[in-house]
Design a protein around this motif. Sequence first.
Motif, short mmCIF file in Angstrom:
data_model
loop_
_atom_site.label_atom_id
_atom_site.label_comp_id
_atom_site.label_asym_id
_atom_site.label_seq_id
_atom_site.Cartn_x
_atom_site.Cartn_y
_atom_site.Cartn_z
N LEU A 182 0.73 -1.12 0.02
CA LEU A 182 0.11 -0.01 0.02
C LEU A 182 0.66 1.18 -0.06
O LEU A 182 0.67 2.24 -0.66
N ALA A 183 1.99 1.06 0.72
CA ALA A 183 2.65 2.22 0.85
C ALA A 183 3.36 2.74 -0.32
O ALA A 183 3.70 3.73 -0.58
N TYR A 184 3.75 1.79 -1.18
CA TYR A 184 4.45 1.85 -2.32
C TYR A 184 3.27 2.12 -3.59
O TYR A 184 3.93 2.15 -4.68
N SER A 185 2.30 1.99 -3.33
CA SER A 185 1.11 1.93 -4.70
C SER A 185 1.44 3.55 -5.09
O SER A 185 1.31 4.50 -4.56
N ARG A 186 1.29 3.37 -6.30
CA ARG A 186 1.37 4.71 -6.94
C ARG A 186 -0.03 4.97 -7.70
O ARG A 186 -0.36 5.84 -8.50
N SER A 187 -1.13 4.58 -7.20
CA SER A 187 -2.59 4.62 -7.40
C SER A 187 -2.83 5.97 -7.07
O SER A 187 -2.76 6.28 -5.83
N PRO A 188 -3.12 6.96 -8.11
CA PRO A 188 -3.40 8.24 -7.54
C PRO A 188 -4.33 8.56 -6.24
O PRO A 188 -3.98 9.30 -5.27
N GLY A 189 -5.66 7.92 -6.56
CA GLY A 189 -6.38 7.76 -5.50
C GLY A 189 -5.97 7.36 -4.10
O GLY A 189 -6.28 8.00 -2.88
N LEU A 190 -5.50 6.07 -4.17
CA LEU A 190 -5.22 5.46 -3.11
C LEU A 190 -4.06 6.00 -2.38
O LEU A 190 -4.06 6.52 -0.96
N LYS A 191 -3.05 6.39 -2.96
CA LYS A 191 -1.68 7.24 -2.29
C LYS A 191 -2.13 8.70 -1.83
O LYS A 191 -2.07 9.11 -0.51
N GLN A 192 -3.27 9.46 -2.52
CA GLN A 192 -3.63 10.40 -1.92
C GLN A 192 -4.28 10.40 -0.70
O GLN A 192 -4.36 11.09 0.16
N TRP A 193 -5.34 9.30 -0.51
CA TRP A 193 -6.09 9.02 0.72
C TRP A 193 -5.24 8.79 1.58
O TRP A 193 -5.41 9.42 2.78
N LEU A 194 -4.32 8.04 1.44
CA LEU A 194 -3.28 7.68 2.57
C LEU A 194 -2.59 8.83 3.33
O LEU A 194 -2.67 9.39 4.16
#
Length: 281
Positions: A23-35
């Motif tokens: 999760l921490a290394y994900s580059r999914s724009p929505g996921l990383k910004q939510w985190l």
Amino acid sequence: MSLVTTLTYVLPHRLLSSLARRLAYSRSPGLKQWLIDTVTRRFGVDLSEAAEPDPRAYPSFNAFFTRALKTGARVPDADPRALLMPADGHISQCGAIEGDRIFQAKGQSFTATELLGDATGAAPFANGLFATVYLSPRDYHRVHMPWRGRLLETVHVPGRLFSVGTDAVRNVPRLFARNERLVCHFETDFGPMAVVMVGALLVSGVETVWSGVEIPRYADAVTRKDYRRQSIVLDRFEEMARFNYGSTVIVLLPAGTAELASSLAAESPVRLGQRLATRVG
């Protein structure tokens, strides 16, 4: 003991930490910004100190978590005799090592031999000093040198990945000597110095400036790397390592070399570069 601490005895530590790393290394724009937005809001992260203050500019949550600070955000104590605090955070405990034993919390302790992975490496720190610094999610997560030193050896010690929160520190026996950790041995002008990067549940990644990612991979046996022939010298206040997602750093000093700063006490907030101890002799 809280339910969370109790559950950490049975949870699959490494699996959960590996999932958190994805999760921490994900580059999914929505996921990383939510985190990023969730942690910034919940823990009050001060991005005005960051070299990149725009939370949308980070390509991943880990890039945000290991963010650099802008020039001048932290400065070393001006006294050349001052050994420096290696990180932002809170003092978990600090004080004298009693023989080989290091205080963890009321009723809890562990030995330097257990922490460092062997009696030979621990021997120089008998009756010396220690400081345990906890880095919370809001803190700057790079670790800097307390004093100028030449890297001698690193020791990757396998272990569990218990939480290192206050409740776990109070209730999990020998916590810091049980968690996965990277021991960094340095030679200084006053003798040996050890800086220990301790992993924790969900926040177990360790990276050094001289070797890159060290944890994970998680170890199944003690792994040593000898750097004596490479002449790796790091100056006082220079960056040495970072947590790819947080935890605890412990500094060990030999007896008779320094006096801890009188202002330090359990739970006191600390900042990188402030006085950890003062050289004596």
